[in-house]
Design a protein around this motif. Structure first.
Motif, mmCIF file in Angstrom:
data_model
loop_
_atom_site.group_PDB
_atom_site.id
_atom_site.type_symbol
_atom_site.label_atom_id
_atom_site.label_comp_id
_atom_site.label_asym_id
_atom_site.label_seq_id
_atom_site.Cartn_x
_atom_site.Cartn_y
_atom_site.Cartn_z
ATOM 1 N N GLY A 27 -1.577 6.234 2.161
ATOM 2 C CA GLY A 27 -2.953 6.677 2.109
ATOM 3 C C GLY A 27 -3.751 6.211 0.913
ATOM 4 O O GLY A 27 -4.787 6.791 0.604
ATOM 5 N N ARG A 28 -3.299 5.187 0.250
ATOM 6 C CA ARG A 28 -3.960 4.754 -0.973
ATOM 7 C C ARG A 28 -4.462 3.327 -0.854
ATOM 8 O O ARG A 28 -4.327 2.684 0.171
ATOM 9 N N GLY A 29 -5.029 2.821 -1.948
ATOM 10 C CA GLY A 29 -5.585 1.477 -1.975
ATOM 11 C C GLY A 29 -4.508 0.409 -1.926
ATOM 12 O O GLY A 29 -3.319 0.682 -1.864
ATOM 13 N N LEU A 30 -4.963 -0.827 -1.966
ATOM 14 C CA LEU A 30 -4.079 -1.979 -1.823
ATOM 15 C C LEU A 30 -3.733 -2.578 -3.178
ATOM 16 O O LEU A 30 -4.609 -2.782 -4.012
ATOM 17 N N GLN A 75 0.842 -1.190 0.000
ATOM 18 C CA GLN A 75 0.000 0.000 0.000
ATOM 19 C C GLN A 75 0.878 1.241 0.000
ATOM 20 O O GLN A 75 1.720 1.421 0.883
ATOM 21 N N ARG A 93 5.964 -1.500 7.921
ATOM 22 C CA ARG A 93 6.379 -0.289 7.216
ATOM 23 C C ARG A 93 7.819 -0.452 6.782
ATOM 24 O O ARG A 93 8.715 -0.519 7.605
ATOM 25 N N PHE A 112 3.972 0.148 2.691
ATOM 26 C CA PHE A 112 3.355 -0.519 3.823
ATOM 27 C C PHE A 112 2.874 -1.879 3.332
ATOM 28 O O PHE A 112 2.057 -1.964 2.422
#
Lengths: 111, 114
Positions: B41-44, B38, B110, B88
């Motif tokens: 702050g975004r999608g998977l 990821q 992370r 991440f």
């Protein structure tokens, strides 16, 4: 190929306001799930919808699955700072081993 | 009850160094296992999934590999890290092997590549 598009990408609102997040696709899904993720943590499931036109309510959150099972929406009433997070939709398709995740909506609720 | 563990929680590695991230699941058997990456702050982005021991499906050609040496253990590896590998990393499992059921996620790792 991104099967699920979410809008808006970012949303910042005041506490007490209402909001709607959309999850759209040209593909049909057997079920659709919504997750919420907080920074530094894994996503946590909020709800699963499986029937076209289905509406589910979870306290102040209302989830709807489109009649054609291609889209979904999440509506939050009277947003609170605790609602802040990244909202992800994910669709399941028959015969697929994996879920297809949306692009995500980053919600910030300002006290 | 089922639990999923990932370690390490954070990792800082130089470019060109090897990588090994581990994921283990407790309280269930024969789960589907998944590795995602990821961006902030975004999608998977699905990287790999496995429906059984030694069975790995790769979704995106890349610098990474995955292995499943035991039923409830899933490992993500790289021989030489790139800057673009930073992100991440999330491991997930679901209950019905061979079916896209609800996924349960670990706490994530992370990774920062310098």
């Amino acid at each position: 190929t991104q099967l699920l598009e979410q809008s808006p990408q970012f949303l910042s609102i005041q506490e007490g306001e209402n909001l709607t997040v959309y999850c759209n696709s040209s593909s049909v899904f057997s079920s659709l799930q919504w997750y919420r993720q907080e920074p530094g943590e894994g996503p946590v499931l909020l709800v699963t919808v499986v029937t076209g036109g289905e509406v589910k309510k979870l306290k102040r959150l209302t989830f709807q699955f489109g009649d054609a099972r291609k889209d979904s929406s999440l509506h939050i009433t009277a947003a609170q700072p605790g609602d802040t997070g990244l909202y992800l939709c994910a669709g399941a398709q028959t015969g697929a081993n994996n879920l297809f995740f949306g692009t995500g909506t980053r919600l910030t609720v300002i006290p | 009850s089922q639990t999923i563990h990932q370690w390490p929680a954070t990792l800082v590695q130089p470019v060109g160094s090897p990588l090994s991230l581990e994921c283990t699941v407790e309280g269930t058997s024969n789960p589907n296992l998944y590795w995602y990456r990821q961006a902030a702050g975004r999608g998977l982005q699905l990287l790999f999934y496995s429906v059984g021991i030694g069975q790995i499906s790769s979704e995106v050609p890349q610098n990474l590999s995955a292995s499943r040496p035991q039923d409830r253990q899933f490992i993500l590896s790289s021989k030489k890290l790139l800057l673009s590998d930073s992100g991440f990393y999330l491991c997930a499992w679901n209950r019905l092997a061979g079916f896209a059921d609800t996924q349960y996620f670990g706490p994530g790792t992370r990774l920062t590549v310098l």
